[in-house]
Design a protein around this motif. Structure first.
Motif, PDB file in Angstrom:
ATOM      1  N   SER A 157       2.433   6.264  -2.288  1.00 41.69           N
ATOM      2  CA  SER A 157       1.217   6.952  -2.734  1.00 41.69           C
ATOM      3  C   SER A 157       0.610   6.272  -3.958  1.00 41.69           C
ATOM      4  O   SER A 157      -0.615   6.110  -4.051  1.00 41.69           O
ATOM      5  CB  SER A 157       1.532   8.418  -3.053  1.00 41.69           C
ATOM      6  OG  SER A 157       1.992   9.104  -1.913  1.00 41.69           O
ATOM      7  N   THR A 161      -3.040   4.558  -3.978  1.00 41.19           N
ATOM      8  CA  THR A 161      -4.042   5.072  -4.911  1.00 41.19           C
ATOM      9  C   THR A 161      -4.552   3.976  -5.838  1.00 41.19           C
ATOM     10  O   THR A 161      -5.761   3.887  -6.117  1.00 41.19           O
ATOM     11  CB  THR A 161      -3.451   6.222  -5.744  1.00 41.19           C
ATOM     12  OG1 THR A 161      -3.001   7.258  -4.861  1.00 41.19           O
ATOM     13  CG2 THR A 161      -4.489   6.797  -6.688  1.00 41.19           C
ATOM     14  N   ASN A 230      -2.077  20.070  -8.948  1.00 40.69           N
ATOM     15  CA  ASN A 230      -2.439  18.874  -8.191  1.00 40.69           C
ATOM     16  C   ASN A 230      -2.069  18.957  -6.706  1.00 40.69           C
ATOM     17  O   ASN A 230      -2.365  18.043  -5.941  1.00 40.69           O
ATOM     18  CB  ASN A 230      -1.756  17.652  -8.801  1.00 40.69           C
ATOM     19  CG  ASN A 230      -2.325  17.282 -10.160  1.00 40.69           C
ATOM     20  OD1 ASN A 230      -3.363  16.652 -10.261  1.00 40.69           O
ATOM     21  ND2 ASN A 230      -1.640  17.714 -11.204  1.00 40.69           N
ATOM     22  N   SER A 231      -1.433  20.041  -6.305  1.00 42.40           N
ATOM     23  CA  SER A 231      -0.921  20.136  -4.934  1.00 42.40           C
ATOM     24  C   SER A 231      -2.018  20.173  -3.886  1.00 42.40           C
ATOM     25  O   SER A 231      -1.915  19.541  -2.831  1.00 42.40           O
ATOM     26  CB  SER A 231      -0.034  21.373  -4.794  1.00 42.40           C
ATOM     27  OG  SER A 231      -0.780  22.567  -5.063  1.00 42.40           O
ATOM     28  N   THR A 234      -3.525  16.799  -3.333  1.00 43.32           N
ATOM     29  CA  THR A 234      -2.574  15.939  -2.629  1.00 43.32           C
ATOM     30  C   THR A 234      -2.602  16.196  -1.128  1.00 43.32           C
ATOM     31  O   THR A 234      -2.618  15.256  -0.314  1.00 43.32           O
ATOM     32  CB  THR A 234      -1.153  16.160  -3.169  1.00 43.32           C
ATOM     33  OG1 THR A 234      -1.125  15.825  -4.559  1.00 43.32           O
ATOM     34  CG2 THR A 234      -0.141  15.306  -2.418  1.00 43.32           C
ATOM     35  N   TRP A 237      -5.722  14.756   0.308  1.00 42.89           N
ATOM     36  CA  TRP A 237      -5.662  13.288   0.351  1.00 42.89           C
ATOM     37  C   TRP A 237      -4.829  12.817   1.527  1.00 42.89           C
ATOM     38  O   TRP A 237      -5.204  11.897   2.253  1.00 42.89           O
ATOM     39  CB  TRP A 237      -5.092  12.757  -0.962  1.00 42.89           C
ATOM     40  CG  TRP A 237      -4.984  11.268  -1.031  1.00 42.89           C
ATOM     41  CD1 TRP A 237      -6.010  10.364  -1.145  1.00 42.89           C
ATOM     42  CD2 TRP A 237      -3.765  10.498  -0.996  1.00 42.89           C
ATOM     43  NE1 TRP A 237      -5.505   9.077  -1.195  1.00 42.89           N
ATOM     44  CE2 TRP A 237      -4.144   9.129  -1.101  1.00 42.89           C
ATOM     45  CE3 TRP A 237      -2.424  10.824  -0.910  1.00 42.89           C
ATOM     46  CZ2 TRP A 237      -3.199   8.094  -1.104  1.00 42.89           C
ATOM     47  CZ3 TRP A 237      -1.484   9.801  -0.915  1.00 42.89           C
ATOM     48  CH2 TRP A 237      -1.879   8.451  -1.007  1.00 42.89           C
TER      49      TRP A 237
END
Length: 363
Positions: A157, A161, A230-231, A234, A237
């Protein structure tokens, strides 16, 4: 095509039918090696089910090897592709199991040997043929904006990113496959306020997720808060990379998001792997980080690594990301922080020996 990943086999599905053909190099193309040329099939037990090889022989060559299996794409399936390429290129059975994929490799070798025997080949003679050393430069790229150490879910990841944000990236992994301990994360991911959940009719707030996570007495509130906040992003994404989620319903609040195919861990890793093929990320497997490199101001600007043969190589960059995982397989470290778990048996499959943590603590 933007692709510089040196280790291949990242685009496999979990049920893989692989067909690899090559033009073998023979010392004597007219030499009769196989008394019964033709196509033969053999099946052996792998880790996720049967591994079936269908091998085509001429009188003098192994012409083609097809592999059908349900082995994990980034581990067993990748290992078997590597073995296939080696066998076809060298016309040799002098192959060893691939580290991290021993069961899959053993099944492959046994099935291939059975096919050779059916074709009337001399297994002992073929096993004595040397494997030619590769003339390919082992590490053609050693400098990038970002060096990521560890190719599990976090490292993949981070690399992806960084690439999305315009950085050049080198990704280093000490084992022979990517995935790390994320491959053990089979249940799903707790999440809140993602668009994916909204589309599924699921409503979970960040505050609800934090409260649920803090029910664990060992939970760190700061870490739980960062995770919860931030879940959702994520999950969205990962969905943009092609991962299809379902509302697992593992708890009454529908916080747990699993993949629709029920194979959460491998599906996530496959999606991350596949996403790298359209980037300029350089991935090196079987490369172990040993020492962080700092400049005169103490900033980390690189890492010294060793290849499988113990040869050193130094990678330099503007930033280094440590995504090396924990230390569940290091009983000495466990004894220091949790003596009660020093002799515990772990279900971790990655080489979680705390190398990155120890390296970061070294002055």
């Amino acid at each position: 095509m933007r692709k510089s990943i040196r280790q291949r086999a990242f685009a496999w599905t979990l049920t893989a039918l692989m067909a690899v053909a090559a033009v073998p190099v023979m010392a004597n193309a007219e030499e009769a090696v196989f008394a019964n040329p033709g196509t033969y099939t053999a099946t052996e037990a792998g880790i996720n089910g049967d591994v079936t090889l269908t091998v085509t022989f001429s009188e003098s060559e192994i012409m083609d090897i097809q592999v059908e299996s349900q082995e994990t794409a980034t581990i067993g399936a990748a290992a078997m592709e590597t073995l296939t390429e080696t066998v076809l290129a060298n016309q040799s059975l002098a192959i060893d199991t691939v580290s991290g994929a021993t069961i899959s490799s053993t099944a492959y070798i046994a099935a291939l040997t059975a096919c050779v025997e059916q074709a009337g080949g001399d297994v002992e003679a073929l096993s004595s043929r040397e494997i030619a050393a590769s003339d390919e430069e082992a590490y053609p790229v050693t400098e990038a904006d970002v060096i990521v150490i560890g190719a599990g879910g976090a490292g993949l990841s981070a690399a992806k990113t960084a690439d999305e944000n315009g950085a050049s990236v080198i990704l280093i992994e000490k084992s022979s496959n990517v995935g790390g301990n994320t491959l053990c994360a089979t249940m799903g991911i707790n999440a809140a306020e993602s668009q994916v959940q909204t589309d599924l009719g699921v409503t979970v707030t960040v505050e609800e997720l934090i409260e649920a996570q803090l029910n664990n007495e060992d939970a760190d509130e700061a870490l739980v808060t960062a995770f919860a906040e931030n879940s959702g992003e994520t999950i969205d994404w990962l969905a943009s990379l092609g991962v299809e989620f379902s509302a697992e319903g593992g708890n009454s609040d529908f916080m747990l998001m699993a993949t629709a195919d029920g194979k959460t861990s491998t599906t996530l890793i496959n999606a991350l792997n596949n996403s790298l093929t359209s980037t300029d990320i350089t991935l090196y497997l079987n490369t172990t980080a040993t020492t962080l490199v700092t400049d005169e101001n103490g900033a980390v600007v690189g890492v010294v690594c060793e290849d499988a043969d113990g040869n050193e190589v130094t990678f330099t960059g503007k930033a280094v990301v440590l995504a090396t995982g924990g230390f569940g397989q290091n009983s000495e470290l466990l004894a220091e922080v949790r003596p009660d778990l020093a002799n515990a048996i772990t279900d971790e499959i990655a080489p979680t020996t705390g190398d990155g943590l120890l390296m970061a603590q070294t002055p």
